[in-house]
Structure formats: C-alpha cells, structure tokens
Motif scaffolding. Structure first.
Motif, PDB file in Angstrom:
ATOM      1  N   ASN A 114      11.713  22.101  31.393  1.00 20.12           N
ATOM      2  CA  ASN A 114      10.503  21.288  31.281  1.00 20.12           C
ATOM      3  C   ASN A 114      10.439  20.508  29.984  1.00 20.12           C
ATOM      4  OD1 ASN A 114       9.498  22.056  33.797  1.00 20.12           O
ATOM      5  ND2 ASN A 114       8.572  23.895  32.949  1.00 20.12           N
ATOM      6  N   ASN A 115      11.480  20.583  29.162  1.00 23.66           N
ATOM      7  CA  ASN A 115      11.515  19.850  27.906  1.00 23.66           C
ATOM      8  C   ASN A 115      12.054  18.449  28.179  1.00 23.66           C
ATOM      9  OD1 ASN A 115      12.449  18.680  25.460  1.00 23.66           O
ATOM     10  ND2 ASN A 115      12.416  20.694  24.495  1.00 23.66           N
ATOM     11  N   PRO A 116      11.209  17.413  28.083  1.00 22.39           N
ATOM     12  CA  PRO A 116      11.655  16.050  28.392  1.00 22.39           C
ATOM     13  C   PRO A 116      12.878  15.601  27.597  1.00 22.39           C
ATOM     14  CG  PRO A 116       9.272  16.113  28.239  1.00 22.39           C
ATOM     15  CD  PRO A 116       9.773  17.452  27.755  1.00 22.39           C
ATOM     16  N   ALA A 117      12.985  15.981  26.341  1.00 20.00           N
ATOM     17  CA  ALA A 117      14.126  15.552  25.522  1.00 20.00           C
ATOM     18  C   ALA A 117      15.441  16.067  26.097  1.00 20.00           C
ATOM     19  CB  ALA A 117      13.942  16.023  24.080  1.00 20.00           C
ATOM     20  N   ARG A 118      15.429  17.221  26.730  1.00 22.50           N
ATOM     21  CA  ARG A 118      16.650  17.781  27.331  1.00 22.50           C
ATOM     22  C   ARG A 118      17.184  16.857  28.422  1.00 22.50           C
ATOM     23  NH1 ARG A 118      17.993  21.562  31.686  1.00 22.50           N
ATOM     24  NH2 ARG A 118      20.005  22.452  31.173  1.00 22.50           N
ATOM     25  N   HIS A 119      16.296  16.280  29.189  1.00 23.97           N
ATOM     26  CA  HIS A 119      16.724  15.405  30.275  1.00 23.97           C
ATOM     27  C   HIS A 119      17.366  14.129  29.733  1.00 23.97           C
ATOM     28  CE1 HIS A 119      15.113  18.074  33.269  1.00 23.97           C
ATOM     29  NE2 HIS A 119      14.016  18.160  32.534  1.00 23.97           N
ATOM     30  N   LEU A 120      16.866  13.631  28.620  1.00 26.40           N
ATOM     31  CA  LEU A 120      17.509  12.473  27.989  1.00 26.40           C
ATOM     32  C   LEU A 120      18.873  12.860  27.447  1.00 26.40           C
ATOM     33  CD1 LEU A 120      14.521  10.717  26.176  1.00 26.40           C
ATOM     34  CD2 LEU A 120      15.672  10.034  28.296  1.00 26.40           C
TER      35      LEU A 120
END
Length: 131
Positions: A4-10
């Motif tokens: 759920n950490n948005p930065a991980r998806h980037l």
C-alpha cells in the motif's frame, strides 16, 4: 515497504523500465519486427500517459503536511520558499509529461501501419502447394 506504499509502485515501475532498457538494446527473436515496436510503443504510450497524474500525486504528502503547518526544512530553511519551489517544479514536470505523452502517442500512430516486407525471405515464401 508495504504493497500500500505508493512510492514502492513507482520503484517497481522504474525497475520495469530498467529491465526493458536492458533487454531491448539489441535485436533478437522477440525484438525484430515493426509489430514488436508497435506493442512496446503502445505500452510506453500508456505508461507516459499516466505520468502527469503521478507527478501531481507524488507531492501530496508534502502538500498535506504543509497545509497543516508541519513542514520543517533542514538548517532552519524557509518552508514557504521550498514548497513554492516544489510547486513550480511540479508544474514544469506536468507540462513535460503532457508533451512526452503527446510525442509518444505520435510515435505509436506512426508505427501503427508498419509491417514486415516478406518479399524474398525464404521462410515466408509461398511454396505454391496451396494452389
């Protein structure tokens, strides 16, 4: 980092681009014909089409913290000045993302009608047995 950490998806998206750059550097079995480029450019068009929104949303934590008066700048710096700098840079990035989206969409349109001319390539020649 959690899923759920948005930065991980980037980070995952960046890793995907790094891998593409690595495997697409030379022509190979699955990277030979215009159709391969059409597929790649189509995927790239989809990806860059989402960059403007990603740029906007990437600054939300800072803006949320700033709106609540809780941004602190190292060495006693001016939070208002740094946030203004961030907002101006974000506007520039949004404009660049929109321009990139337009250019890659034009690339996709240009490669769309392209195919392989099989004339004279033995493995594509009709052997005449179909007549």
């Amino acid at each position: 980092m959690s899923d759920n950490n948005p930065a991980r998806h980037l980070s995952d998206a960046a890793e995907g681009i790094r891998t593409f750059n690595h495997v697409s550097g030379a022509v190979g079995q699955d990277w030979t014909y215009p159709g391969h480029a059409y597929s790649a450019v189509g995927n790239l068009s989809y990806l860059v089409g989402m960059l403007e929104q990603a740029v906007q949303q990437s600054t939300r934590p800072v803006m949320y913290t700033y709106e609540h008066g809780r941004v602190r700048i190292d060495n006693g710096g001016d939070a208002d000045a740094k946030v203004a700098e961030l907002v101006a840079a974000r506007r520039d990035a949004e404009a660049a993302a929109a321009a990139l989206t337009s250019a890659v969409q034009r690339m996709h349109n240009a490669v769309s009608p392209m195919g392989l001319d099989t004339t004279g390539i033995p493995e594509f020649e009709d052997d005449g047995d179909d007549e």
